[in-house]
Motif scaffolding. Structure first.
Motif, PDB file in Angstrom:
ATOM      1  N   THR A  22       0.841  -1.206   0.000  1.00  0.00           N
ATOM      2  CA  THR A  22       0.000   0.000   0.000  1.00  0.00           C
ATOM      3  C   THR A  22       0.874   1.253   0.000  1.00  0.00           C
ATOM      4  N   GLU A  23       0.274   2.384  -0.344  1.00  0.00           N
ATOM      5  CA  GLU A  23       1.004   3.654  -0.330  1.00  0.00           C
ATOM      6  C   GLU A  23       1.490   3.974   1.079  1.00  0.00           C
ATOM      7  N   THR A  24       0.685   3.669   2.078  1.00  0.00           N
ATOM      8  CA  THR A  24       1.092   3.890   3.476  1.00  0.00           C
ATOM      9  C   THR A  24       2.318   3.051   3.812  1.00  0.00           C
ATOM     10  N   ASP A  25       2.326   1.809   3.362  1.00  0.00           N
ATOM     11  CA  ASP A  25       3.480   0.954   3.620  1.00  0.00           C
ATOM     12  C   ASP A  25       4.714   1.411   2.844  1.00  0.00           C
ATOM     13  N   GLN A  27       5.395   4.498   2.288  1.00  0.00           N
ATOM     14  CA  GLN A  27       5.879   5.621   3.096  1.00  0.00           C
ATOM     15  C   GLN A  27       6.663   5.114   4.309  1.00  0.00           C
ATOM     16  N   LYS A  28       6.171   4.041   4.931  1.00  0.00           N
ATOM     17  CA  LYS A  28       6.887   3.450   6.070  1.00  0.00           C
ATOM     18  C   LYS A  28       8.252   2.917   5.623  1.00  0.00           C
TER      19      LYS A  28
END
Length: 175
Positions: A22-25, A27-28
């Motif tokens: 995911t985009e959130t992952d 970023q992480k």
């Protein structure tokens, strides 16, 4: 799928995942790699030095565990690669290899093993493969070859080198 991240002029990370990230992952992962940029491409051009694909590094094992603790699911391998300017750089071929570009096959290992090789010159094979066999050990293997009436295979010599290594036997301590 393999995703690529670019940290500095020479530092790249390859992340293998069994599912969509995911985009959130992303970023992480970018944060984890020191704010590295996620590359939106299936390959990266250039010459890179990185770990051999057959050897998952301890660093990778730790990095994957960190991603799991961060709540990122599906990551199976992460490795660091360094961009080099030439196709003849210095590196340790026992641990690393030169890659011409990074792509989706960067971690792929062919399913079939290399064919068995019969070794003509055990001493030369010892030097070429960096097995660190002593003169006595090479002599012993040559005698075994004569005794059984055939050349020894590469895997037989490797196996002997491993079980008789300093690490396993502590030879200098008379273990």
């Amino acid at each position: 799928m393999v995703h690529f991240y670019h940290l500095s002029q020479t530092t790249y990370y390859s992340v293998q995942s069994g599912k969509e990230i995911t985009e959130t992952d992303h970023q992480k992962l970018s944060w984890l790699f020191g704010n590295a940029e996620h590359i939106q491409a299936n390959k990266v051009d250039g010459f890179f030095i990185g770990p051999r694909k057959e050897m998952i590094t301890p660093w990778s094992t730790n990095a994957v565990e960190i991603t799991q603790n961060m709540g990122i699911q599906g990551i199976s391998r992460i490795e660091q690669f360094n961009l080099v300017e030439t196709d003849h750089p210095k590196f340790d071929p026992m641990l690393q290899r030169l890659y011409k570009g990074l792509d989706q096959d960067v971690f792929h290992i062919p399913d079939s093993p290399a064919p068995l090789q019969l070794i003509d010159d055990i001493q030369q094979f010892n030097v070429k493969e960096g097995l660190a066999l002593s003169e006595d050990e090479v002599g012993y293997l040559q005698e075994v070859s004569k005794k059984i009436g055939r050349k020894l295979s590469d895997s037989e010599i490797y196996g002997f080198a491993q079980i008789n290594s300093e690490h396993c036997r502590h030879k200098i301590f008379n273990g």
